[in-house]
Design a protein around this motif. Structure first.
Motif, short mmCIF file in Angstrom:
data_model
loop_
_atom_site.label_atom_id
_atom_site.label_comp_id
_atom_site.label_asym_id
_atom_site.label_seq_id
_atom_site.Cartn_x
_atom_site.Cartn_y
_atom_site.Cartn_z
N PRO A 1 0.82 -1.29 -0.06
CA PRO A 1 -0.05 0.08 -0.09
C PRO A 1 0.87 1.37 -0.17
O PRO A 1 0.56 2.40 -0.40
CB PRO A 1 -1.03 -0.16 1.19
N ARG B 1 -5.48 -4.67 -3.03
CA ARG B 1 -5.07 -3.88 -1.96
C ARG B 1 -5.62 -4.43 -0.78
O ARG B 1 -7.09 -4.50 -0.20
CB ARG B 1 -5.66 -2.48 -2.08
N SER C 1 1.69 1.85 -8.18
CA SER C 1 0.39 1.80 -8.35
C SER C 1 0.04 3.01 -9.44
O SER C 1 -1.03 2.48 -10.29
CB SER C 1 -0.47 2.05 -7.13
N ARG D 1 -2.07 5.88 4.65
CA ARG D 1 -1.77 5.31 3.37
C ARG D 1 -1.76 6.67 2.38
O ARG D 1 -2.66 7.53 2.53
CB ARG D 1 -2.60 4.26 2.95
N GLU E 1 -10.79 -2.82 -7.91
CA GLU E 1 -10.11 -3.28 -6.62
C GLU E 1 -10.43 -4.49 -5.87
O GLU E 1 -11.86 -4.70 -6.10
CB GLU E 1 -10.10 -2.20 -5.35
#
Ligand code: NAP
Length: 259
Positions: free
Chosen positions: A82, A106, A88, A229, A238
């Motif tokens: 993460p 995730r 990403s 995060r 996701e």
């Protein structure tokens, strides 16, 4: 390079996490998938998953898109940590450039429960600014790469846990503990007691492998400084577990066959 005989999908997993490894293990058992896991190459001796492995950066989103094209990748999975913020975004851009569907695995973040004393920071730099007000003997579990953020804290003693030894710049008063998770609650309790830790610093990494430190801190009444995060790219499908990722991959494959 084409897919292995009999396999219909070449899945490229951007890895570096336990979940990425588990996903590669599951897909490797299915002959309809050819699996390649990509690692950044930060860890000296990584635990390698089954399937093909490639190591090192791609040279940005265009490099990743090119690799996808040359190796006839049909599915891209962002299963990076993460806090691997750049990768990403690179994955989202490369998926758009190449037209290959992207799925992000995730793991959910942690949240405080009864008895927890958590303070949140938006960055390692903010955590370093808050830390002196919270304790003087810190268990730092944010990884060796960001250790420079704490380098100016001369009055704090650190127990730094990382997989490989951290390089300078680093805080002057520290002990390094080289270890790779998962960790047990009994071990975490013992560490906190032996080193007289009075504050725990962690990223909101999520997952069960490194969660026992949070329970140990709660039991000992130790405050926890949690780094939030970073943002992730918008509009990416996701999944929050390996199983959900497998289900989505297989459903997409079935939809394609039905068309
Ligand atoms: P990052 O800041 O998001 O990425 C920096 C660069 O490293 C990327 O632009 C890319 O280079 C390369 N890279 C990152 N992940 C890669 C992968 N899986 N395969 C090939 N190249 C990759 O990433 P980071 O925070 O340095 O993390 C590096 C790796 O360690 C990630 O794979 C992540 O899953 C793992 N990890 C990170 C953390 C953390 O706290 N950050 C914790 C545990 C594990 P190019 O642009 O040249 O392609």
């Amino acid at each position: 390079m084409s897919a292995e005989p009999g396999s219909t999908h070449h899945v490229l997993i951007l890895g570096g996490t336990t979940e990425a490894r588990r996903l590669a293990e599951a897909l490797a058992e299915d002959p309809s998938y050819r699996v390649t896991t990509s690692l950044a190459g930060r860890v000296t001796s990584p635990v390698l998953p089954p399937g093909e492995i490639r190591i090192g950066g791609f040279g940005g989103p265009a490099g990743l898109a090119s690799w996808i094209g040359v190796h006839r990748v049909t599915r891209l999975i962002d299963a990076t940590h993460p806090f691997a913020e750049r990768m990403s975004f690179n994955a989202a851009e490369a998926a758009a450039l190449s037209g290959v569907p992207l799925l992000a695995l995730r793991r959910p973040g942690w949240s405080p429960g009864p008895g927890d004393a958590w303070t949140f920071a938006d960055s390692l730099a903010e955590a370093a600014a808050l830390l002196p007000g919270m304790g003087s003997r810190a268990f730092l579990t944010t990884g060796r790469m960001g250790l420079h953020s704490f380098a100016d804290l001369n009055d704090t003693w650190f127990l730094v846990r990382s997989v490989d030894p951290p390089a300078a710049p680093r805080p002057p008063r520290l002990e390094v503990l080289l270890a790779r998770g998962p960790f047990t609650l009994a071990d975490e309790r013992e560490l906190l007691t032996r080193h007289r830790i009075d504050v725990l610093v962690t990223k909101d990494s999520g997952g069960s492998a490194t969660a026992p430190k949070l329970a140990a801190a709660r039991e000992a009444g130790i405050p926890v400084l949690v780094v939030r995060r970073p943002a992730v790219p918008e509009d990416v499908v996701e999944a929050d577990s390996v199983q959900v990722t497998l289900d989505l991959l297989r459903r997409r494959a079935e939809d394609r066959r039905a068309r």
